[in-house]
Design a protein around this motif. Structure first.
Motif, PDB file in Angstrom:
ATOM      1  N   LEU A   5      -3.988  17.448  -4.518  1.00  0.00           N
ATOM      2  CA  LEU A   5      -4.076  16.054  -4.086  1.00  0.00           C
ATOM      3  C   LEU A   5      -2.704  15.566  -3.650  1.00  0.00           C
ATOM      4  O   LEU A   5      -1.694  15.929  -4.239  1.00  0.00           O
ATOM      5  CB  LEU A   5      -4.544  15.161  -5.235  1.00  0.00           C
ATOM      6  N   LYS A   6      -2.681  14.711  -2.633  1.00  0.00           N
ATOM      7  CA  LYS A   6      -1.459  14.034  -2.191  1.00  0.00           C
ATOM      8  C   LYS A   6      -1.873  12.596  -1.948  1.00  0.00           C
ATOM      9  O   LYS A   6      -2.746  12.320  -1.134  1.00  0.00           O
ATOM     10  CB  LYS A   6      -0.969  14.701  -0.913  1.00  0.00           C
ATOM     11  N   SER A   7      -1.276  11.670  -2.694  1.00  0.00           N
ATOM     12  CA  SER A   7      -1.615  10.255  -2.533  1.00  0.00           C
ATOM     13  C   SER A   7      -0.859   9.641  -1.364  1.00  0.00           C
ATOM     14  O   SER A   7       0.304   9.961  -1.123  1.00  0.00           O
ATOM     15  CB  SER A   7      -1.283   9.472  -3.807  1.00  0.00           C
ATOM     16  N   LEU A   8      -1.542   8.759  -0.656  1.00  0.00           N
ATOM     17  CA  LEU A   8      -0.956   7.987   0.427  1.00  0.00           C
ATOM     18  C   LEU A   8      -1.350   6.538   0.199  1.00  0.00           C
ATOM     19  O   LEU A   8      -2.546   6.209   0.181  1.00  0.00           O
ATOM     20  CB  LEU A   8      -1.479   8.469   1.789  1.00  0.00           C
ATOM     21  N   LEU A   9      -0.373   5.672  -0.002  1.00  0.00           N
ATOM     22  CA  LEU A   9      -0.669   4.259  -0.202  1.00  0.00           C
ATOM     23  C   LEU A   9      -1.205   3.657   1.088  1.00  0.00           C
ATOM     24  O   LEU A   9      -0.642   3.887   2.161  1.00  0.00           O
ATOM     25  CB  LEU A   9       0.595   3.511  -0.627  1.00  0.00           C
ATOM     26  N   VAL A  10      -2.285   2.901   0.979  1.00  0.00           N
ATOM     27  CA  VAL A  10      -2.863   2.213   2.137  1.00  0.00           C
ATOM     28  C   VAL A  10      -3.199   0.779   1.734  1.00  0.00           C
ATOM     29  O   VAL A  10      -3.625   0.536   0.612  1.00  0.00           O
ATOM     30  CB  VAL A  10      -4.124   2.928   2.695  1.00  0.00           C
ATOM     31  N   ASN A  11      -3.003  -0.151   2.654  1.00  0.00           N
ATOM     32  CA  ASN A  11      -3.267  -1.550   2.322  1.00  0.00           C
ATOM     33  C   ASN A  11      -4.714  -1.965   2.574  1.00  0.00           C
ATOM     34  O   ASN A  11      -5.095  -3.083   2.273  1.00  0.00           O
ATOM     35  CB  ASN A  11      -2.286  -2.484   3.042  1.00  0.00           C
ATOM     36  N   LEU A  53      -6.051  14.369   0.804  1.00  0.00           N
ATOM     37  CA  LEU A  53      -5.198  13.206   0.942  1.00  0.00           C
ATOM     38  C   LEU A  53      -5.940  12.021   0.332  1.00  0.00           C
ATOM     39  O   LEU A  53      -7.005  11.633   0.814  1.00  0.00           O
ATOM     40  CB  LEU A  53      -4.899  12.955   2.425  1.00  0.00           C
ATOM     41  N   VAL A  54      -5.397  11.481  -0.753  1.00  0.00           N
ATOM     42  CA  VAL A  54      -6.014  10.342  -1.443  1.00  0.00           C
ATOM     43  C   VAL A  54      -5.562   9.062  -0.755  1.00  0.00           C
ATOM     44  O   VAL A  54      -4.362   8.786  -0.687  1.00  0.00           O
ATOM     45  CB  VAL A  54      -5.614  10.302  -2.937  1.00  0.00           C
ATOM     46  N   LEU A  55      -6.509   8.301  -0.236  1.00  0.00           N
ATOM     47  CA  LEU A  55      -6.202   7.007   0.386  1.00  0.00           C
ATOM     48  C   LEU A  55      -6.145   5.981  -0.739  1.00  0.00           C
ATOM     49  O   LEU A  55      -7.145   5.370  -1.123  1.00  0.00           O
ATOM     50  CB  LEU A  55      -7.245   6.670   1.451  1.00  0.00           C
ATOM     51  N   GLU A  56      -4.959   5.820  -1.270  1.00  0.00           N
ATOM     52  CA  GLU A  56      -4.703   5.082  -2.509  1.00  0.00           C
ATOM     53  C   GLU A  56      -4.440   3.602  -2.210  1.00  0.00           C
ATOM     54  O   GLU A  56      -3.520   3.274  -1.467  1.00  0.00           O
ATOM     55  CB  GLU A  56      -3.465   5.694  -3.167  1.00  0.00           C
ATOM     56  N   PRO A  57      -5.226   2.686  -2.780  1.00  0.00           N
ATOM     57  CA  PRO A  57      -5.007   1.263  -2.506  1.00  0.00           C
ATOM     58  C   PRO A  57      -3.687   0.766  -3.110  1.00  0.00           C
ATOM     59  O   PRO A  57      -3.258   1.224  -4.164  1.00  0.00           O
ATOM     60  CB  PRO A  57      -6.204   0.578  -3.174  1.00  0.00           C
ATOM     61  N   THR A  58      -3.066  -0.175  -2.413  1.00  0.00           N
ATOM     62  CA  THR A  58      -1.799  -0.747  -2.889  1.00  0.00           C
ATOM     63  C   THR A  58      -2.068  -1.975  -3.765  1.00  0.00           C
ATOM     64  O   THR A  58      -1.491  -3.047  -3.537  1.00  0.00           O
ATOM     65  CB  THR A  58      -0.891  -1.143  -1.700  1.00  0.00           C
ATOM     66  N   ALA A  59      -2.912  -1.831  -4.749  1.00  0.00           N
ATOM     67  CA  ALA A  59      -3.278  -2.949  -5.612  1.00  0.00           C
ATOM     68  C   ALA A  59      -2.168  -3.323  -6.594  1.00  0.00           C
ATOM     69  O   ALA A  59      -2.114  -4.450  -7.075  1.00  0.00           O
ATOM     70  CB  ALA A  59      -4.556  -2.605  -6.387  1.00  0.00           C
ATOM     71  N   PHE A  60      -1.265  -2.410  -6.883  1.00  0.00           N
ATOM     72  CA  PHE A  60      -0.178  -2.606  -7.836  1.00  0.00           C
ATOM     73  C   PHE A  60       1.022  -3.174  -7.067  1.00  0.00           C
ATOM     74  O   PHE A  60       1.511  -2.526  -6.134  1.00  0.00           O
ATOM     75  CB  PHE A  60       0.133  -1.263  -8.483  1.00  0.00           C
ATOM     76  N   PRO A  61       1.494  -4.395  -7.383  1.00  0.00           N
ATOM     77  CA  PRO A  61       2.572  -5.009  -6.603  1.00  0.00           C
ATOM     78  C   PRO A  61       3.785  -4.104  -6.330  1.00  0.00           C
ATOM     79  O   PRO A  61       4.293  -4.109  -5.204  1.00  0.00           O
ATOM     80  CB  PRO A  61       2.941  -6.253  -7.410  1.00  0.00           C
ATOM     81  N   PRO A  62       4.287  -3.311  -7.287  1.00  0.00           N
ATOM     82  CA  PRO A  62       5.405  -2.428  -6.952  1.00  0.00           C
ATOM     83  C   PRO A  62       5.052  -1.400  -5.866  1.00  0.00           C
ATOM     84  O   PRO A  62       5.918  -1.015  -5.080  1.00  0.00           O
ATOM     85  CB  PRO A  62       5.739  -1.737  -8.277  1.00  0.00           C
ATOM     86  N   ALA A  63       3.798  -0.999  -5.782  1.00  0.00           N
ATOM     87  CA  ALA A  63       3.376  -0.075  -4.726  1.00  0.00           C
ATOM     88  C   ALA A  63       3.478  -0.760  -3.367  1.00  0.00           C
ATOM     89  O   ALA A  63       3.892  -0.147  -2.379  1.00  0.00           O
ATOM     90  CB  ALA A  63       1.957   0.412  -4.975  1.00  0.00           C
ATOM     91  N   GLN A  64       3.121  -2.033  -3.311  1.00  0.00           N
ATOM     92  CA  GLN A  64       3.222  -2.801  -2.062  1.00  0.00           C
ATOM     93  C   GLN A  64       4.681  -2.911  -1.621  1.00  0.00           C
ATOM     94  O   GLN A  64       5.000  -2.736  -0.441  1.00  0.00           O
ATOM     95  CB  GLN A  64       2.623  -4.196  -2.248  1.00  0.00           C
TER      96      GLN A  64
END
Length: 128
Positions: A5-11, A53-64
């Motif tokens: 798995l490879k995470s990718l932050l997405v909004n 590729l994990v389309l990871e939500p940016t729900a965590f403010p530091p991730a944003q």
């Protein structure tokens, strides 16, 4: 030990799924509802059992904050290898993809950088 798995932050997960499948050509591998978000992965069409590729939500403010800082600095969040950079660049341009860096030589590779519409700069490269 293996990379699976490879995470990718997405909004926006839905927008990301559409872009990564319809525009880039990946295929959806996994979709599991998890509250207001989903466990959502895509894989390369040529490697359906390869790295997801994990389309990871940016729900965590530091991730944003992290995602925005990388984007503002012009730093690609991740990179994808292509067989022919010029052909892929032209295909993506025709599909409306916006590039911040056209194909250029960087050491032993050629690369280009585009906006994935979900908060990230993404690099594509060809080994020479």
């Amino acid at each position: 030990m293996k990379i699976r798995l490879k995470s990718l932050l997405v909004n926006d997960q839905e927008k990301a799924l559409q872009f990564y499948t319809e525009t880039l050509g990946f295929i959806k591998k996994t979709e599991i509802p998890m509250g207001e978000h989903r466990w959502l992965t895509v894989v390369a069409r040529e490697e359906p059992d390869g790295v997801e590729l994990v389309l990871e939500p940016t729900a965590f403010p530091p991730a944003q904050t992290f995602q925005q800082a990388l984007f503002d600095a012009g730093i690609p969040y991740t990179a994808f290898e292509v067989d022919n950079l010029d052909e892929e660049y032209e295909r993506l341009l025709a599909a409306g993809v916006v590039f911040s860096m056209p194909p250029a030589m960087m050491g032993p590779t050629r690369l280009a950088v585009f906006n994935d519409t979900c908060g990230n700069n993404i690099q594509i490269y060809q080994m020479l």
